[in-house]
Design a protein around this motif. Structure first.
Motif, PDB file in Angstrom:
ATOM      1  N   VAL A 141       0.865  -0.708  -0.407  1.00 43.16           N
ATOM      2  CA  VAL A 141      -0.081  -0.135  -0.005  1.00 43.16           C
ATOM      3  C   VAL A 141       1.308   1.897  -0.233  1.00 43.16           C
ATOM      4  O   VAL A 141       1.759   1.552   0.366  1.00 43.16           O
ATOM      5  N   VAL A 142       0.032   2.451  -1.074  1.00 40.66           N
ATOM      6  CA  VAL A 142       0.966   3.314  -0.658  1.00 40.66           C
ATOM      7  C   VAL A 142       0.286   5.001  -0.273  1.00 40.66           C
ATOM      8  O   VAL A 142      -0.948   4.531   0.060  1.00 40.66           O
ATOM      9  N   PHE A 143       1.256   5.864   1.403  1.00 37.94           N
ATOM     10  CA  PHE A 143       0.015   6.566   1.242  1.00 37.94           C
ATOM     11  C   PHE A 143       0.589   7.986   0.555  1.00 37.94           C
ATOM     12  O   PHE A 143       2.307   8.228   1.245  1.00 37.94           O
ATOM     13  N   PRO A 144       0.453   8.348  -0.182  1.00 42.99           N
ATOM     14  CA  PRO A 144       0.414   9.552  -0.582  1.00 42.99           C
ATOM     15  C   PRO A 144       0.859  10.403   0.119  1.00 42.99           C
ATOM     16  O   PRO A 144       0.028  11.289   1.091  1.00 42.99           O
ATOM     17  N   GLY A 145       2.322  10.981   0.386  1.00 44.61           N
ATOM     18  CA  GLY A 145       2.658  12.676   0.956  1.00 44.61           C
ATOM     19  C   GLY A 145       2.428  12.212   2.799  1.00 44.61           C
ATOM     20  O   GLY A 145       3.463  12.082   3.130  1.00 44.61           O
ATOM     21  N   GLY A 146       2.798  10.826   2.726  1.00 46.35           N
ATOM     22  CA  GLY A 146       3.074  10.203   4.329  1.00 46.35           C
ATOM     23  C   GLY A 146       1.852   9.317   5.180  1.00 46.35           C
ATOM     24  O   GLY A 146       0.800   9.940   4.460  1.00 46.35           O
ATOM     25  N   MET A 147       2.410   8.689   5.861  1.00 43.97           N
ATOM     26  CA  MET A 147       1.404   8.668   7.800  1.00 43.97           C
ATOM     27  C   MET A 147       2.029   9.694   8.508  1.00 43.97           C
ATOM     28  O   MET A 147       2.559  10.010   8.974  1.00 43.97           O
ATOM     29  N   VAL A 148       0.430  10.259   8.676  1.00 45.91           N
ATOM     30  CA  VAL A 148       0.425  11.079  10.007  1.00 45.91           C
ATOM     31  C   VAL A 148       0.763   9.877  11.046  1.00 45.91           C
ATOM     32  O   VAL A 148       0.450   9.236  11.875  1.00 45.91           O
ATOM     33  N   ASP A 149       2.385  10.585  12.038  1.00 51.16           N
ATOM     34  CA  ASP A 149       2.311  10.031  13.146  1.00 51.16           C
ATOM     35  C   ASP A 149       3.286   8.203  13.079  1.00 51.16           C
ATOM     36  O   ASP A 149       2.398   8.110  13.810  1.00 51.16           O
ATOM     37  N   PRO A 150       3.732   8.146  12.362  1.00 50.56           N
ATOM     38  CA  PRO A 150       3.878   6.695  12.410  1.00 50.56           C
ATOM     39  C   PRO A 150       5.268   5.848  13.205  1.00 50.56           C
ATOM     40  O   PRO A 150       4.920   4.397  13.114  1.00 50.56           O
ATOM     41  N   GLY A 203       2.760  13.138  -4.830  1.00 52.18           N
ATOM     42  CA  GLY A 203       3.451  14.182  -4.069  1.00 52.18           C
ATOM     43  C   GLY A 203       4.778  13.532  -3.955  1.00 52.18           C
ATOM     44  O   GLY A 203       5.368  13.301  -4.542  1.00 52.18           O
ATOM     45  N   ASP A 204       5.405  14.801  -3.416  1.00 54.31           N
ATOM     46  CA  ASP A 204       6.932  14.911  -2.954  1.00 54.31           C
ATOM     47  C   ASP A 204       7.493  13.461  -2.226  1.00 54.31           C
ATOM     48  O   ASP A 204       8.232  12.824  -3.103  1.00 54.31           O
ATOM     49  N   ASN A 205       6.769  13.500  -1.074  1.00 49.06           N
ATOM     50  CA  ASN A 205       7.285  11.707  -0.371  1.00 49.06           C
ATOM     51  C   ASN A 205       5.851  11.365  -0.291  1.00 49.06           C
ATOM     52  O   ASN A 205       5.048  11.404  -0.714  1.00 49.06           O
ATOM     53  N   ILE A 206       5.958  10.079  -0.057  1.00 49.13           N
ATOM     54  CA  ILE A 206       5.008   8.767   0.378  1.00 49.13           C
ATOM     55  C   ILE A 206       5.281   7.737   1.397  1.00 49.13           C
ATOM     56  O   ILE A 206       6.937   7.992   2.047  1.00 49.13           O
TER      57      ILE A 206
END
Length: 216
Positions: A141-150, A203-206
Motif C-alpha cells: 500500500v502507498v500513502f501519498p504524502g506519508g502517514m501522520v505519526d508513523p 506528491g513529494d514523499n510517500i
C-alpha cells in the motif's frame, strides 16, 4: 605601420565556456545524488527483506502475530543497520536510510496480518521501491504524502483486512488523500497499471506499507 595581433578569449567565448563548465558540474552533482539515493533504496530493500524474514521466522510456529510491535521487532534484531533510538523503551524509534520513520504493528488489531511501514520516501523512487518489495510482501500500500505519526503507529490508518476473501481494503471516508493499494492479498505479483496509479501524483514523499499475512 606595424599591426598588433591580440590572442586570448573574447567575453562571449568565456561566457560560453563557463556555461558549459557549469552544466558539466551540475550533471556530475545530479548524477552523484541519484547514485547515492539508488544506493539508499537498495540498502532499504535489503534491510526490509531481512526484517520481514526475522519476524516471520519468529512467528512462524505461532497461530498469529499477536504482541508484535516496533519494540519487539528491534529486540529480534530486525533493524540492525537502521538508526535506532531509545531501544528497549516504549519510545523506541527506528529511522531508515532516507531519514524517515519506521513502524511495525499488526493491522488494525487483526493479529493474522502485520505491516512494516516506511515513512518519508522520496516519491521519485516509488516505482523502484515497490518493484523491490514485491517478492517479500503479500500486499503493498502507498500513502501519498506519508502517514501522520508513523512512530506511534498501531495499525495502518484506514487500511483494514477482510479475512473472508482475504483482502485488504481502504476505509470509506478516509481523511485526506486515501492510501492506494498496489498489490492485494489475492495477487501473486504487482500489476503494472496498479503500480502506475499508486505512484503517479503521489506528491513529494510517500509512505509504503509492506504486509505479511497468515491468511495466504
Amino acid at each position: 605601420m606595424r599591426k598588433h595581433h591580440y590572442s586570448g578569449y573574447t567575453l562571449i567565448e568565456l561566457s560560453v565556456a563557463l556555461t558549459l563548465a557549469g552544466i558539466v558540474v551540475l550533471a556530475s552533482v545530479s548524477g552523484t545524488a541519484w547514485l547515492l539515493d539508488q544506493q539508499r533504496i537498495n540498502e532499504l530493500s535489503t534491510q526490509n527483506a531481512d526484517a520481514i524474514k526475522r519476524l516471520n521466522d519468529a512467528y512462524d510456529q505461532l497461530p498469529n502475530y499477536a504482541g508484535l510491535s516496533l519494540r519487539q521487532a528491534v529486540s529480534f534484531g530486525a533493524f540492525r543497520r537502521f538508526v535506532i533510538n531509545q531501544a528497549g523503551t516504549p519510545n523506541v524509534a527506528v529511522t531508515h536510510p532516507f531519514s524517515g520513520a519506521v513502524g511495525v504493528a499488526t493491522l488494525n488489531g487483526a493479529p493474522l496480518t502485520w505491516g512494516l511501514y516506511l515513512n518519508s520516501i522520496p516519491a521519485r523512487y516509488c516505482t523502484d521501491l515497490l518493484f523491490q518489495s514485491d517478492a517479500m510482501s503479500d500486499a503493498l500500500v502507498v500513502f501519498p504524502g506519508g502517514m501522520v505519526d508513523p512512530i506511534g503507529w498501531a495499525g495502518a490508518g484506514g487500511v483494514t483486512v477482510d479475512a473472508s476473501v482475504p483482502a485488504i481494503t481502504i476505509a470509506a471516508g478516509f481523511a485526506g488523500t486515501a492510501p492506494r493499494i498496489v498489490k492485494n492479498l489475492t495477487q501473486n505479483n504487482l500489476v503494472p497499471a496498479a503500480l502506475a496509479a499508486a505512484c503517479n501524483g503521489a506528491g513529494d514523499n510517500i509512505g509504503v506499507l509492506l504486509l505479511k499475512s497468515k491468511l495466504r
